[in-house]
Write a protein that holds these residues in place. Structure first.
Motif, PDB file in Angstrom:
ATOM      1  N   SER A  10       0.854  -1.191   0.000  1.00  0.00           N
ATOM      2  CA  SER A  10       0.000   0.000   0.000  1.00  0.00           C
ATOM      3  C   SER A  10       0.887   1.237   0.000  1.00  0.00           C
ATOM      4  O   SER A  10       1.840   1.306   0.788  1.00  0.00           O
ATOM      5  N   ARG A  12       0.172   3.705   1.408  1.00  0.00           N
ATOM      6  CA  ARG A  12      -0.061   4.265   2.758  1.00  0.00           C
ATOM      7  C   ARG A  12       0.762   3.517   3.807  1.00  0.00           C
ATOM      8  O   ARG A  12       0.698   3.836   4.997  1.00  0.00           O
ATOM      9  N   SER A  16      -1.599   1.911   6.683  1.00  0.00           N
ATOM     10  CA  SER A  16      -2.605   1.391   5.753  1.00  0.00           C
ATOM     11  C   SER A  16      -3.584   0.405   6.387  1.00  0.00           C
ATOM     12  O   SER A  16      -3.277  -0.268   7.373  1.00  0.00           O
ATOM     13  N   ASN A  17      -4.750   0.331   5.776  1.00  0.00           N
ATOM     14  CA  ASN A  17      -5.723  -0.701   6.145  1.00  0.00           C
ATOM     15  C   ASN A  17      -5.115  -2.089   5.874  1.00  0.00           C
ATOM     16  O   ASN A  17      -5.365  -3.036   6.617  1.00  0.00           O
ATOM     17  N   SER A  18      -4.334  -2.161   4.826  1.00  0.00           N
ATOM     18  CA  SER A  18      -3.667  -3.435   4.489  1.00  0.00           C
ATOM     19  C   SER A  18      -2.826  -3.923   5.664  1.00  0.00           C
ATOM     20  O   SER A  18      -2.760  -5.135   5.940  1.00  0.00           O
ATOM     21  N   PRO A  87      -3.975  -2.819  -1.133  1.00  0.00           N
ATOM     22  CA  PRO A  87      -5.340  -2.368  -1.417  1.00  0.00           C
ATOM     23  C   PRO A  87      -5.708  -2.693  -2.852  1.00  0.00           C
ATOM     24  O   PRO A  87      -4.828  -2.757  -3.728  1.00  0.00           O
ATOM     25  N   LEU A  88      -6.990  -2.898  -3.100  1.00  0.00           N
ATOM     26  CA  LEU A  88      -7.446  -3.072  -4.478  1.00  0.00           C
ATOM     27  C   LEU A  88      -7.350  -1.722  -5.168  1.00  0.00           C
ATOM     28  O   LEU A  88      -7.877  -0.715  -4.673  1.00  0.00           O
ATOM     29  N   TYR A  89      -6.656  -1.686  -6.299  1.00  0.00           N
ATOM     30  CA  TYR A  89      -6.554  -0.466  -7.102  1.00  0.00           C
ATOM     31  C   TYR A  89      -7.074  -0.792  -8.500  1.00  0.00           C
ATOM     32  O   TYR A  89      -6.493  -1.642  -9.195  1.00  0.00           O
ATOM     33  N   VAL A  90      -8.163  -0.127  -8.885  1.00  0.00           N
ATOM     34  CA  VAL A  90      -8.768  -0.328 -10.213  1.00  0.00           C
ATOM     35  C   VAL A  90      -8.885  -1.831 -10.513  1.00  0.00           C
ATOM     36  O   VAL A  90      -8.364  -2.326 -11.513  1.00  0.00           O
ATOM     37  N   ASP A  91      -9.529  -2.528  -9.595  1.00  0.00           N
ATOM     38  CA  ASP A  91      -9.784  -3.968  -9.718  1.00  0.00           C
ATOM     39  C   ASP A  91      -8.532  -4.829  -9.792  1.00  0.00           C
ATOM     40  O   ASP A  91      -8.595  -5.986 -10.203  1.00  0.00           O
ATOM     41  N   ASN A 136      -7.719  -5.447   0.660  1.00  0.00           N
ATOM     42  CA  ASN A 136      -8.937  -4.760   1.101  1.00  0.00           C
ATOM     43  C   ASN A 136      -9.312  -3.731   0.057  1.00  0.00           C
ATOM     44  O   ASN A 136      -8.476  -3.303  -0.756  1.00  0.00           O
ATOM     45  N   CYS A 137     -10.585  -3.355   0.060  1.00  0.00           N
ATOM     46  CA  CYS A 137     -11.028  -2.389  -0.942  1.00  0.00           C
ATOM     47  C   CYS A 137     -12.096  -1.461  -0.360  1.00  0.00           C
ATOM     48  O   CYS A 137     -12.623  -1.707   0.727  1.00  0.00           O
ATOM     49  N   GLY A 138     -12.408  -0.417  -1.122  1.00  0.00           N
ATOM     50  CA  GLY A 138     -13.332   0.596  -0.643  1.00  0.00           C
ATOM     51  C   GLY A 138     -14.800   0.297  -0.909  1.00  0.00           C
ATOM     52  O   GLY A 138     -15.680   0.742  -0.158  1.00  0.00           O
ATOM     53  N   TYR A 139     -15.107  -0.435  -1.962  1.00  0.00           N
ATOM     54  CA  TYR A 139     -16.501  -0.756  -2.261  1.00  0.00           C
ATOM     55  C   TYR A 139     -17.065  -1.723  -1.217  1.00  0.00           C
ATOM     56  O   TYR A 139     -16.297  -2.439  -0.555  1.00  0.00           O
TER      57      TYR A 139
END
Ligand SMILES: Cc1cc2nc3c(=O)[nH]c(=O)nc-3n(C[C@H](O)[C@H](O)[C@H](O)COP(=O)(O)O)c2cc1C
Length: 239
Positions: A10, A12, A16-18, A87-91, A136-139
Motif C-alpha cells: 500500500s 499508505r 494502511s488498512n492493508s 489495497p485493491l486499485y482499479v480492480d 482490502n477495498c473501498g466498495y
C-alpha cells in the motif's frame, strides 16, 4: 523455524488498512510458531522492467537495473510464505506491486516446459514461497476481488507455487477507522483473521466456515454507503 515475509504494497505503508489486516493475520501465524518479518514496498526503489530480457540472455538472472529489487528478491528467497498485503486499485494490485512481479521474472529461466495441464510456462529456477493474499477495498461488496483472485491463481501457476490462503475485505476503510461504534465489530473480525493465520500454519489452509464468516460485511450496504458519502462530504468541506 518456519518463516514468513510480509510485503506491504500500500502506498499508505504503516498507516494502511492493508497493514491492519496483515498485522492480525501475522498475529495468528506468530502464535503458531512462525517468524514473521514485514517489508513496506514504499521504503524501496523498484524501477519498472525495461523489457530488455538481459536477465534471460547476456546476464543470466541479473537485472540491468541496480536498485532495491535485488535485496527484495533475496529476502523473498528465504521465506516459506510470502504474504502480499495490498489495497485493491482499479480492480487489480497497485502499480508498484505489479512492477515487483514484472521484475521477478529475472529469477526464472527462459526455457519453456509444459505444466501438468499441458500449459506452457517457464522452467523453474528458484523455489518461490507459498503465497498468501491479503487485500482490502473501498466498495462494499466482496465481488470486487474476483479479478484479483483469478489473477493470483495465474501468477502462482507461472511462478510454480500456490496461493495457500486468501483474505479479502470489502469496506476496508473500516479497518483503519477510529470510530468507537465500529471497534467491536472490527475486533471480532480481526480475531477471525488471526485465527485464519493460525489455521494456515497448523492445518495448511483456512477452514471453509471461517472463510465464510470472514467474507461477511462490517455494515449493511446502505449504511456503509451513507457513512462513506458523509465522510467524503466532510472532507470536501475542509478544502
Ligand atoms: C488509485 C485507487 C484506486 C482504487 N481502486 C479501487 C477499486 O477498484 N475498487 C475498490 O473497491 N476500491 C478501490 N480503491 C479504494 C482502496 O482500495 C481503499 O481505499 C483501501 O481501503 C485502501 O487501503 P490501504 O489503506 O491499505 O491502502 C482505490 C483507491 C485508490 C487510491
Amino acid at each position: 523455524m518456519s518463516n514468513a515475509l510480509v510485503l506491504n504494497a500500500s502506498p499508505r505503508g504503516r498507516q494502511s488498512n492493508s497493514q491492519v489486516l496483515a498485522g492480525a493475520f501475522c498475529r495468528g501465524m506468530t502464535a503458531a510458531g512462525v517468524e514473521v518479518r514485514t517489508l513496506f514496498l514504499t521504503d524501496y526503489t523498484v524501477e519498472p522492467c525495461r523489457g530488455c530480457l538481459s536477465c534471460w540472455g547476456p546476464t543470466p538472472k541479473q537485472c540491468v537495473i541496480h536498485d532495491d529489487m535485488a535485496y527484495l528478491r533475496k529476502e523473498m528467497g528465504h521465506a516459506e510464505y510470502l504474504i502480499l498485503a495490498f489495497p485493491l486499485y482499479v480492480d487489480s494490485m497497485p502499480g508498484p506491486l505489479k512492477t515487483f512481479f514484472d521484475r521477478s521474472i529475472a529469477d526464472g529461466e527462459p526455457w519453456f516446459e509444459q505444466d501438468s495441464e499441458g500449459e506452457t510456462r517457464h522452467v523453474e529456477a528458484l523455489k518461490a514461497p507459498k503465497l498468501v493474499i491479503l487485500s482490502n477495498c473501498g466498495y462494499p461488496e466482496q465481488s470486487h476481488f474476483e479479478a484479483v483472485r483469478f489473477l493470483f491463481q495465474r501468477i502462482a501457476r507461472n511462478f510454480h507455487t500456490d496461493v495457500v490462503a486468501e483474505v479479502y475485505k470489502s469496506q476496508g476503510g473500516i479497518l483503519g477507522s477510529s470510530n468507537q461504534e465500529l471497534q467491536s465489530v472490527k475486533a471480532t473480525y480481526l480475531d477471525r483473521v488471526a485465527a485464519a493465520g493460525r489455521a494456515l500454519v497448523e492445518n495448511g489452509g483456512i477452514p471453509e466456515e471461517l472463510q465464510r464468516t470472514l467474507a461477511e460485511p462490517f455494515l449493511p450496504k446502505d449504511q456503509y454507503i451513507a457513512a462513506v458519502t458523509r465522510s467524503f462530504q466532510a472532507l470536501q468541506r475542509q478544502v
